[in-house]
Write an enzyme that holds these catalytic residues in place. Sequence first.
Site, PDB file in Angstrom:
ATOM      1  N   ASP A  16       0.824  -1.213   0.000  1.00 10.93           N
ATOM      2  CA  ASP A  16       0.000   0.000   0.000  1.00 10.93           C
ATOM      3  C   ASP A  16       0.856   1.260   0.000  1.00 10.93           C
ATOM      4  OD1 ASP A  16      -2.393   1.362  -0.070  1.00 10.93           O
ATOM      5  OD2 ASP A  16      -2.698   1.324   2.098  1.00 10.93           O
ATOM      6  N   ASN A  64     -10.775  -2.996  -5.537  1.00  3.24           N
ATOM      7  CA  ASN A  64      -9.967  -2.084  -6.341  1.00  3.24           C
ATOM      8  C   ASN A  64     -10.537  -1.851  -7.740  1.00  3.24           C
ATOM      9  OD1 ASN A  64      -6.815  -3.128  -4.813  1.00  3.24           O
ATOM     10  ND2 ASN A  64      -8.043  -1.310  -4.390  1.00  3.24           N
TER      11      ASN A  64
HETATM   12  C1  IPE Z   1      -5.740  -2.655   0.006  1.00  7.20           C
HETATM   13  O1  IPE Z   1      -5.330  -1.362  -0.239  1.00  7.20           O
HETATM   14  C2  IPE Z   1      -5.633  -3.479  -1.236  1.00  7.20           C
HETATM   15  C3  IPE Z   1      -4.292  -3.719  -1.715  1.00  7.20           C
HETATM   16  C4  IPE Z   1      -3.205  -3.278  -1.165  1.00  7.20           C
HETATM   17  C5  IPE Z   1      -4.176  -4.531  -2.881  1.00  7.20           C
HETATM   18  P1  IPE Z   1      -6.356  -0.185  -0.587  1.00  7.20           P
HETATM   19  O2  IPE Z   1      -5.528   1.028  -0.783  1.00  7.20           O
HETATM   20  O3  IPE Z   1      -7.223  -0.587  -1.712  1.00  7.20           O
HETATM   21  O4  IPE Z   1      -7.236  -0.113   0.736  1.00  7.20           O
HETATM   22  P2  IPE Z   1      -8.081   1.067   1.371  1.00  7.20           P
HETATM   23  O5  IPE Z   1      -9.054   1.506   0.325  1.00  7.20           O
HETATM   24  O6  IPE Z   1      -7.139   2.146   1.732  1.00  7.20           O
HETATM   25  O7  IPE Z   1      -8.726   0.458   2.574  1.00  7.20           O
HETATM   26  C1  IPE Z   2      -1.411  -0.026  -3.363  1.00  4.82           C
HETATM   27  O1  IPE Z   2      -1.212   1.318  -3.496  1.00  4.82           O
HETATM   28  C2  IPE Z   2      -1.581  -0.750  -4.671  1.00  4.82           C
HETATM   29  C3  IPE Z   2      -2.942  -1.193  -4.956  1.00  4.82           C
HETATM   30  C4  IPE Z   2      -3.967  -1.127  -4.137  1.00  4.82           C
HETATM   31  C5  IPE Z   2      -3.177  -1.771  -6.254  1.00  4.82           C
HETATM   32  P1  IPE Z   2      -2.425   2.332  -3.579  1.00  4.82           P
HETATM   33  O2  IPE Z   2      -2.781   2.520  -5.016  1.00  4.82           O
HETATM   34  O3  IPE Z   2      -3.550   1.912  -2.722  1.00  4.82           O
HETATM   35  O4  IPE Z   2      -1.752   3.650  -3.025  1.00  4.82           O
HETATM   36  P2  IPE Z   2      -2.425   4.736  -2.084  1.00  4.82           P
HETATM   37  O5  IPE Z   2      -2.964   4.015  -0.888  1.00  4.82           O
HETATM   38  O6  IPE Z   2      -3.509   5.379  -2.884  1.00  4.82           O
HETATM   39  O7  IPE Z   2      -1.314   5.653  -1.738  1.00  4.82           O
HETATM   40 MG    MG Z   3      -4.098   2.330  -0.793  1.00  3.72          MG
END
Ligand code: IPE
Ligand code: IPE
Ligand code: MG
Length: 242
Positions: A16, A64
């Site tokens: 994340d 996602n």
């Molecule tokens: C969780 O991260 C999913 C992955 C890392 C693949 P998200 O960024 O989607 O989660 P939320 O929305 O902050 O809870």
């Molecule tokens: C994690 O990074 C990757 C996926 C969930 C695919 P994010 O895309 O959630 O990055 P932030 O949380 O928006 O910074």
């Molecule tokens: Mg995220």
Amino acid sequence: MDGNLKIPNHIGIIVDGNGRWAQNKGLSRCEGHKAGAKNLKKIIRYAFSRGVKVLSIYVFSTENFKRSDEEVNYLMDLFVQSFKNEFAKLKEENVKIVFSGRKKPLPNKVLKTMDKLILDTQNNTGYTLNICLNYGGHAEIIDAVKKISSDVKDNLLSIDLIDEKIFNKYLYNDLPPLDFLIRTSGELRLSNFMLWQSSYAELYFPKIYFPDFNNEAFEESLIEYNVRERRFGGIKYENKNH
Ligand code: IPE
Ligand code: IPE
Ligand code: MG
């Protein structure tokens, strides 16, 4: 580096912070995912080199798909690229690759590269890499319940036999429990990751965006794991004379 660290058997990483990493640098979210993918290949190898046997990585949740078409399409193409190149190399490193998640609505091009990785690495025995893609902990439990119900209906399973061990076999993969769960970026939540498997996992939330989560940060995570006292509901005393 402490050579006597206890190494968790099964580590889960919630990848994340790619988007925020990019934003801080004035880059697009997709640039963040690219940097995250580059870092992921390093961390996978490093974790196995440190003796981790099973590594679960959360790279795309069932939720996602709510993101923009541009971001989702970019991520799907990135998966195809990474699976064909970097991940394919793990075949020579005795890593067995498995996937957790629903197939629908993943594009065919992604499913094809996933199938190839599974097939090419199925006889590897050293390490297991579990890639959670289009994964949700709720979906996994519901899908297991459906398979169980169908087996009970077909007289392949008796309700009386169902226990934790049997239930585990109906999950996407029959994996050992999660010992250590790392979520980068500082968010303090599970976001639907391995709800069944994480029942007694130690949780760790480093305030580092994933593209910056390097080997040194991984090593610090291991040190943090080593100061935890795992009890599993029992009692452990500091002083055995008590
Ligand atoms: C969780 O991260 C999913 C992955 C890392 C693949 P998200 O960024 O989607 O989660 P939320 O929305 O902050 O809870
Ligand atoms: C994690 O990074 C990757 C996926 C969930 C695919 P994010 O895309 O959630 O990055 P932030 O949380 O928006 O910074
Ligand atoms: Mg995220």
